[in-house]
Design a protein around this motif. Structure first.
Motif, PDB file in Angstrom:
ATOM      1  N   LEU A 215      54.801   2.356  -5.146  1.00 50.30           N
ATOM      2  CA  LEU A 215      53.490   3.025  -5.043  1.00 50.30           C
ATOM      3  C   LEU A 215      53.431   4.408  -5.322  1.00 50.30           C
ATOM      4  CD1 LEU A 215      52.464   1.333  -1.450  1.00 50.30           C
ATOM      5  CD2 LEU A 215      51.527   0.758  -3.972  1.00 50.30           C
ATOM      6  N   TYR A 216      54.469   5.224  -5.377  1.00 46.76           N
ATOM      7  CA  TYR A 216      54.587   6.573  -5.340  1.00 46.76           C
ATOM      8  C   TYR A 216      54.921   7.481  -6.707  1.00 46.76           C
ATOM      9  CZ  TYR A 216      53.894   5.930  -0.330  1.00 46.76           C
ATOM     10  OH  TYR A 216      53.492   5.495   0.913  1.00 46.76           O
ATOM     11  N   GLY A 217      54.507   8.643  -6.939  1.00 43.70           N
ATOM     12  CA  GLY A 217      54.804   9.151  -7.992  1.00 43.70           C
ATOM     13  C   GLY A 217      56.562   9.118  -8.318  1.00 43.70           C
ATOM     14  N   LEU A 218      57.193   9.410  -7.137  1.00 43.66           N
ATOM     15  CA  LEU A 218      58.678   9.398  -7.333  1.00 43.66           C
ATOM     16  C   LEU A 218      59.126   8.027  -7.722  1.00 43.66           C
ATOM     17  CD1 LEU A 218      59.641  11.391  -4.138  1.00 43.66           C
ATOM     18  CD2 LEU A 218      59.742  12.278  -6.604  1.00 43.66           C
ATOM     19  N   ASP A 219      58.213   6.799  -7.735  1.00 40.50           N
ATOM     20  CA  ASP A 219      58.684   5.645  -8.086  1.00 40.50           C
ATOM     21  C   ASP A 219      58.644   5.516  -9.883  1.00 40.50           C
ATOM     22  OD1 ASP A 219      59.363   4.774  -5.633  1.00 40.50           O
ATOM     23  OD2 ASP A 219      57.222   4.206  -5.334  1.00 40.50           O
ATOM     24  N   ILE A 220      57.922   6.278 -10.450  1.00 37.83           N
ATOM     25  CA  ILE A 220      57.650   6.049 -11.784  1.00 37.83           C
ATOM     26  C   ILE A 220      58.699   6.201 -12.551  1.00 37.83           C
ATOM     27  CG2 ILE A 220      56.413   7.427 -13.563  1.00 37.83           C
ATOM     28  CD1 ILE A 220      54.391   5.550 -11.868  1.00 37.83           C
ATOM     29  N   TYR A 221      58.583   5.042 -13.549  1.00 41.67           N
ATOM     30  CA  TYR A 221      59.885   5.067 -14.580  1.00 41.67           C
ATOM     31  C   TYR A 221      59.324   4.492 -15.710  1.00 41.67           C
ATOM     32  CZ  TYR A 221      63.899   3.675 -17.152  1.00 41.67           C
ATOM     33  OH  TYR A 221      64.771   3.561 -18.215  1.00 41.67           O
ATOM     34  N   ARG A 222      59.767   5.183 -17.163  1.00 42.45           N
ATOM     35  CA  ARG A 222      59.446   4.808 -18.343  1.00 42.45           C
ATOM     36  C   ARG A 222      60.495   4.621 -19.104  1.00 42.45           C
ATOM     37  NH1 ARG A 222      55.143   4.018 -16.126  1.00 42.45           N
ATOM     38  NH2 ARG A 222      53.065   4.629 -16.673  1.00 42.45           N
ATOM     39  N   ASP A 223      60.819   3.982 -20.070  1.00 43.62           N
ATOM     40  CA  ASP A 223      61.595   3.923 -21.160  1.00 43.62           C
ATOM     41  C   ASP A 223      61.835   5.056 -21.720  1.00 43.62           C
ATOM     42  OD1 ASP A 223      62.711   1.208 -20.386  1.00 43.62           O
ATOM     43  OD2 ASP A 223      61.372   0.299 -21.886  1.00 43.62           O
ATOM     44  N   GLY A 224      63.169   5.532 -21.884  1.00 44.37           N
ATOM     45  CA  GLY A 224      63.341   6.998 -22.584  1.00 44.37           C
ATOM     46  C   GLY A 224      62.872   8.105 -21.811  1.00 44.37           C
ATOM     47  N   PHE A 349      55.523  14.868 -10.844  1.00 46.86           N
ATOM     48  CA  PHE A 349      54.787  14.163 -12.006  1.00 46.86           C
ATOM     49  C   PHE A 349      55.263  13.805 -13.190  1.00 46.86           C
ATOM     50  CE2 PHE A 349      50.097  13.380 -13.297  1.00 46.86           C
ATOM     51  CZ  PHE A 349      49.528  13.349 -12.024  1.00 46.86           C
ATOM     52  N   PHE A 350      54.686  12.649 -13.850  1.00 47.22           N
ATOM     53  CA  PHE A 350      55.249  12.138 -15.052  1.00 47.22           C
ATOM     54  C   PHE A 350      54.191  12.707 -15.980  1.00 47.22           C
ATOM     55  CE2 PHE A 350      54.565   8.939 -18.548  1.00 47.22           C
ATOM     56  CZ  PHE A 350      56.027   8.993 -19.086  1.00 47.22           C
ATOM     57  N   ALA A 351      54.880  13.099 -17.387  1.00 40.37           N
ATOM     58  CA  ALA A 351      54.160  13.587 -18.297  1.00 40.37           C
ATOM     59  C   ALA A 351      54.772  13.032 -19.606  1.00 40.37           C
ATOM     60  CB  ALA A 351      53.591  15.066 -18.630  1.00 40.37           C
ATOM     61  N   HIS A 352      53.951  12.461 -20.546  1.00 40.69           N
ATOM     62  CA  HIS A 352      54.384  11.972 -21.944  1.00 40.69           C
ATOM     63  C   HIS A 352      53.529  12.708 -22.843  1.00 40.69           C
ATOM     64  CE1 HIS A 352      55.960   8.754 -24.695  1.00 40.69           C
ATOM     65  NE2 HIS A 352      56.111  10.110 -25.496  1.00 40.69           N
ATOM     66  N   VAL A 353      53.800  13.694 -23.703  1.00 47.52           N
ATOM     67  CA  VAL A 353      53.061  14.352 -24.626  1.00 47.52           C
ATOM     68  C   VAL A 353      53.354  13.814 -25.726  1.00 47.52           C
ATOM     69  CG1 VAL A 353      52.414  16.515 -25.867  1.00 47.52           C
ATOM     70  CG2 VAL A 353      52.970  16.579 -23.446  1.00 47.52           C
ATOM     71  N   ARG A 354      52.266  13.111 -26.553  1.00 51.14           N
ATOM     72  CA  ARG A 354      52.573  12.493 -27.984  1.00 51.14           C
ATOM     73  C   ARG A 354      51.628  13.184 -28.968  1.00 51.14           C
ATOM     74  NH1 ARG A 354      50.925   8.617 -24.516  1.00 51.14           N
ATOM     75  NH2 ARG A 354      49.053   8.608 -25.734  1.00 51.14           N
ATOM     76  N   PRO A 382      40.641  16.500 -24.564  1.00 49.00           N
ATOM     77  CA  PRO A 382      40.585  16.015 -23.112  1.00 49.00           C
ATOM     78  C   PRO A 382      40.424  14.553 -23.189  1.00 49.00           C
ATOM     79  CG  PRO A 382      39.362  18.093 -23.165  1.00 49.00           C
ATOM     80  CD  PRO A 382      39.513  17.825 -24.668  1.00 49.00           C
ATOM     81  N   ASP A 383      39.884  13.992 -24.002  1.00 47.80           N
ATOM     82  CA  ASP A 383      39.654  12.379 -24.286  1.00 47.80           C
ATOM     83  C   ASP A 383      40.855  11.771 -24.469  1.00 47.80           C
ATOM     84  OD1 ASP A 383      36.962  12.695 -23.583  1.00 47.80           O
ATOM     85  OD2 ASP A 383      36.135  12.705 -25.609  1.00 47.80           O
ATOM     86  N   LYS A 384      41.679  12.623 -24.901  1.00 44.35           N
ATOM     87  CA  LYS A 384      43.013  12.051 -25.360  1.00 44.35           C
ATOM     88  C   LYS A 384      44.092  11.946 -24.092  1.00 44.35           C
ATOM     89  CE  LYS A 384      41.555  11.335 -29.514  1.00 44.35           C
ATOM     90  NZ  LYS A 384      41.230  10.143 -29.954  1.00 44.35           N
ATOM     91  N   VAL A 385      43.558  12.414 -23.230  1.00 44.96           N
ATOM     92  CA  VAL A 385      44.533  12.475 -21.958  1.00 44.96           C
ATOM     93  C   VAL A 385      44.210  11.413 -20.935  1.00 44.96           C
ATOM     94  CG1 VAL A 385      45.329  14.018 -20.004  1.00 44.96           C
ATOM     95  CG2 VAL A 385      44.706  14.950 -22.357  1.00 44.96           C
ATOM     96  N   THR A 386      45.226  10.485 -20.637  1.00 46.83           N
ATOM     97  CA  THR A 386      44.801   9.599 -19.708  1.00 46.83           C
ATOM     98  C   THR A 386      45.542   9.972 -18.141  1.00 46.83           C
ATOM     99  OG1 THR A 386      46.719   8.213 -20.301  1.00 46.83           O
ATOM    100  CG2 THR A 386      44.641   7.600 -21.225  1.00 46.83           C
ATOM    101  N   VAL A 387      45.079   9.552 -17.102  1.00 50.95           N
ATOM    102  CA  VAL A 387      45.565   9.902 -15.977  1.00 50.95           C
ATOM    103  C   VAL A 387      45.417   8.917 -14.928  1.00 50.95           C
ATOM    104  CG1 VAL A 387      45.644  11.788 -13.916  1.00 50.95           C
ATOM    105  CG2 VAL A 387      44.615  12.331 -16.204  1.00 50.95           C
ATOM    106  N   GLU A 388      46.753   8.462 -14.581  1.00 51.04           N
ATOM    107  CA  GLU A 388      46.913   7.010 -13.588  1.00 51.04           C
ATOM    108  C   GLU A 388      47.220   7.709 -12.298  1.00 51.04           C
ATOM    109  OE1 GLU A 388      49.745   3.066 -12.873  1.00 51.04           O
ATOM    110  OE2 GLU A 388      49.732   4.390 -14.709  1.00 51.04           O
ATOM    111  N   MET A 389      46.618   7.369 -11.362  1.00 49.03           N
ATOM    112  CA  MET A 389      46.876   7.939  -9.725  1.00 49.03           C
ATOM    113  C   MET A 389      47.833   7.058  -9.133  1.00 49.03           C
ATOM    114  SD  MET A 389      43.187   9.380  -9.165  1.00 49.03           S
ATOM    115  CE  MET A 389      42.423   8.212 -10.042  1.00 49.03           C
ATOM    116  N   THR A 390      49.070   7.510  -8.734  1.00 47.44           N
ATOM    117  CA  THR A 390      49.753   6.693  -7.959  1.00 47.44           C
ATOM    118  C   THR A 390      49.314   7.242  -6.282  1.00 47.44           C
ATOM    119  OG1 THR A 390      51.473   8.758  -7.470  1.00 47.44           O
ATOM    120  CG2 THR A 390      51.787   7.032  -9.146  1.00 47.44           C
TER     121      THR A 390
END
Length: 720
Positions: A215-224, A349-354, A382-390
């Motif tokens: 549920l929390y930000g510390l739980d976030i995981y992404r491949d790579g 916080f998790f961030a992926h700049v593409r 800004p329209d290219k930034v998505t924010v998912e809230m934990t």
């Protein structure tokens, strides 16, 4: 005080139903655009609904879902919001669930957790959403049964025709309801008919929290995904040079990068980061002048109170004349230290700049601020930034800032990879942003009849903005009044801390009012009631608080606590208005083997209609524990631009055994809900300090209490 919100037919919009689907009723929180109704037939379609505004959905199986736009940090909004919708919908609560919405600037107008404002903002809108859907379901049932809609009623997700005994489930009617024209004026329930609102309901996230779901930000995981930690300069210093060779040699470290005087170590897991960061050889240099310290701040406070140019926040009557002609003058100074927010979950916080945008995931109280910061750093629209809230593991105002989000974005951009940035507890304590340190000077003038005729308050704070709440009580009840504020710009970063400014100001004001009451020879409660009578009958200037609501909590707290009627116990009183709500408290201190022991606190809260008694009780108790702990035990001192208390071994928080018995009561006045996340904290310190005074004869004017010279001869004990 009631918050008036208007909605109309344009607040709703439906999308045609598809075969076999359910009813989805969108709801636009800003009340200026139409939300959407669509049909959901499976989880895939339901997941697509996250792109809508806040909305209510009814699936074919009768399940009801509401997407909550506000970040959840423990204020229980993910439970209370669906309760409101379910109430007006007459839903079966067992089939109600809630999901967290992503940030969407076009569809929501207040995706913020702060200021205790979510419930006042959304109350009527959520009721309208539920009531409108209920009406459409009734009309669909009327057509199918060929009866008058007025002959139908609803209960627990069913439309009922009493004449024939027939019942139709909401899921059965969802498709047909989608073809009904959205009604323009839908009556809301009378509060006496509430079945869900006002009943104790458990937190909807309880099971997930208890079973360790992510549920929390510390739980976030992404491949790579890479992990990162940052070494920040002390306040007032900048990066001069660094040598990262030793740090880069730690197994698991993939990079060391710099940005904005910060040095970040990047690797495959947190343990190598913690080892590598200690091996960084960093040299800093001062930005300008003397590095800040608590001693320096104390000198600044005194100099500014004596000689600084203050901003006049409010002035009533002729203050100089009142003090010149006074029979008695009371003067006092009160001071508070910096405090850390200390959420259980440190900043992350998790961030992926593409090249095509930025993905952000994590715990934030201000997702829009995170989005704007990420867009600027990454150089994207800004329209290219998505924010998912934990879910947030605590915030208390610390996560209103976006500094930790900015760091994650910087590192992701520099290493060209998805990054989860994590602060340690030491980072949280030494990296800001703190409750501002503030000092107040009070003066009161009494005439020959011991009438309170003059009041002065001057506050000075470090990066505190306005150090006062100039329109709060006792403003409006004193004929001659002057309130001034001074803001000193410091390198120390500060931020809103639960119940900003009032978290300490209330203690100072309520303690000083007790001093004035004693000088006037009056009972503290009666003294406040007399001032409220004056504000009601002969107000001075504008009144920004509801006199009757404040009087109500004062009188109820006195009655519930048996004020002035108990033997062997010292009672201290405090009452405060903040975030649209009113809280009065009575603390009881008993002397045990010569030491003052805090045994019990009574709290009476007027926050309007209590949606969920369980959540409301927890909010009040939590705020009070927060308030008493920081008033009594917690201190943060600065030396050479750094906090000296780096972790909980030296940064003293309240302990379980030190929490007294707490008795809570709520005023049942039927008005629309007002704020509750913060109002119970401000009055707590004043109630306790006033009780300690009547028990020991020692007046406490600074925090934390246990470090004050006045209590040196005592051991501030715990309840037996």
């Amino acid at each position: 005080m009631s918050i008036q919100l208007k909605t109309n037919r344009r607040d709703f919009l439906k999308i045609a139903a598809t075969a076999g689907g359910g009813l989805l009723l969108g709801f636009h929180f800003s009340g200026c655009d139409s939300p959407k109704i669509s049909v959901v037939s499976d989880e895939e379609l339901l997941a697509q609904a996250v792109n809508y505004n806040a909305f209510l959905s009814i699936a074919p199986d009768g399940h009801v879902v509401i997407y909550s736009p506000n970040p959840e940090l423990g204020q229980n909004i993910k439970t209370s919001f669906p309760m409101i919708v379910a109430e007006e919908l007459d839903a079966d609560w067992e089939k109600v669930r809630v999901m967290q919405a992503f940030l969407d600037n076009e569809k929501y107008d207040r995706q913020v957790t702060g200021g205790s404002g979510a419930m006042p903002h959304s109350w009527e809108r959520l009721r309208k959403a539920g009531a409108t859907a209920r009406r459409m379901l009734i009309e669909a049932a009327a057509k199918r049964l060929n009866v008058d809609a007025g002959s139908l009623s609803t209960d627990k997700g069913m439309v009922i025709h009493a004449g024939s005994g027939k019942k139709l489930g909401y899921g059965e009617l969802a498709k047909e309801a989608a073809s009904i024209e959205v009604p323009e004026d839908v009556p809301l329930k009378n509060i006496k008919d509430f079945k869900i609102i006002g009943t104790p309901v458990k937190n909807v996230d309880n099971k997930a929290m208890f079973t360790g779901k992510p549920l929390y930000g510390l739980d976030i995981y992404r491949d790579g995904m890479k992990h990162a930690m940052v070494q920040r300069p002390p306040f007032g210093m900048k990066l001069k040079s660094f040598d990262a060779d030793a740090a880069k040699g730690v197994n698991g470290i993939t990079d060391v990068v710099t940005f904005n005087d910060n040095v970040a170590v990047v690797g495959n897991s947190t343990w190598p980061l913690m080892k590598a960061r200690k091996l960084l050889n960093i040299q800093y240099e001062p930005i300008d002048g003397e590095l800040e310290s608590t001693e320096m701040h104390n000198r600044i406070f005194d100099d500014l109170l004596n000689n600084g140019k203050a901003q006049v926040m409010r002035k009533d009557g002729d203050v100089n004349a009142a003090f010149r002609n006074a029979a008695k003058i009371v003067k006092s100074e009160y001071q508070c230290p910096f405090l850390s927010h200390s959420p259980m979950e440190p900043m992350n916080f998790f961030a992926h700049v593409r090249p095509d945008g930025v993905e952000l995931v994590g715990p934030t109280q201000t997702p829009d601020r995170a989005k704007a910061a990420a867009a600027e750093i990454a150089g994207v629209d800004p329209d290219k930034v998505t924010v998912e809230m934990t879910r947030l593991g605590g915030g208390f105002g610390r996560r209103l800032r976006a500094d930790f989000v900015e760091e994650a974005v910087h590192v992701s951009k520099l290493v060209n990879a998805p990054v989860k940035l994590i602060w340690t507890r030491e980072d949280d304590n030494t990296g800001g942003a703190y409750r501002p340190a503030v000092k107040y000077r009070f003066e009161a003038a009494l005439d020959a009849n011991n009438t309170f005729i003059g009041y002065k308050l001057k506050g000075v704070g470090l990066n505190a903005g306005n150090t006062t709440r100039e329109n709060n009580f006792p403003s409006g009840s004193v004929d001659h009044l002057l309130i001034e504020s001074i803001d000193y710009k410091s390198h120390i970063t500060t931020n809103a801390w639960r119940a900003p400014i009032t978290n300490f100001l209330a203690f100072a004001e309520q303690s000083f009012l007790d001093e004035v009451a004693e000088a006037a020879g009056k009972d503290p409660v009666q003294f406040r009631l007399e001032l409220l009578d004056r504000a009601k009958k002969n107000p001075v200037g504008s009144i920004h608080y509801d006199v009757d609501r404040m009087r109500g909590v004062v009188e109820m707290a006195a009655e519930k606590s048996g004020w002035g009627k108990k033997q062997g116990v010292a009672q201290g009183f405090s009452v405060y208005f903040s975030h649209r709500s009113y809280v009065a408290q009575v603390a009881e201190v008993r002397m045990n083997q010569g030491n003052p022991v805090l045994e019990k606190i009574y709290a009476v809260t007027d926050c309007g209609i209590v949606v969920n008694p369980t959540g409301a009780d927890q909010q009040v108790r939590g705020g009070m524990v927060d308030g008493m702990g920081h008033a009594m035990y917690t201190n943060m001192t600065i030396k050479n631009g750094l906090a000296e208390q780096k972790n909980f071994d030296s940064y003293r928080l309240i302990r379980m055994k030190e929490i007294p018995e707490i008795e809570t009561h709520f005023v049942d006045n039927g008005i629309d809900p007002t704020g509750l996340g913060e109002p119970a904290l401000p009055p707590t310190g004043g109630a306790i300090s006033n009780a300690i005074y009547w028990a020991t004869g020692k007046r406490l004017r600074n925090q934390p209490f246990i470090e004050q010279e006045e209590l040196k001869e005592f051991n501030l004990g715990q309840r037996s």
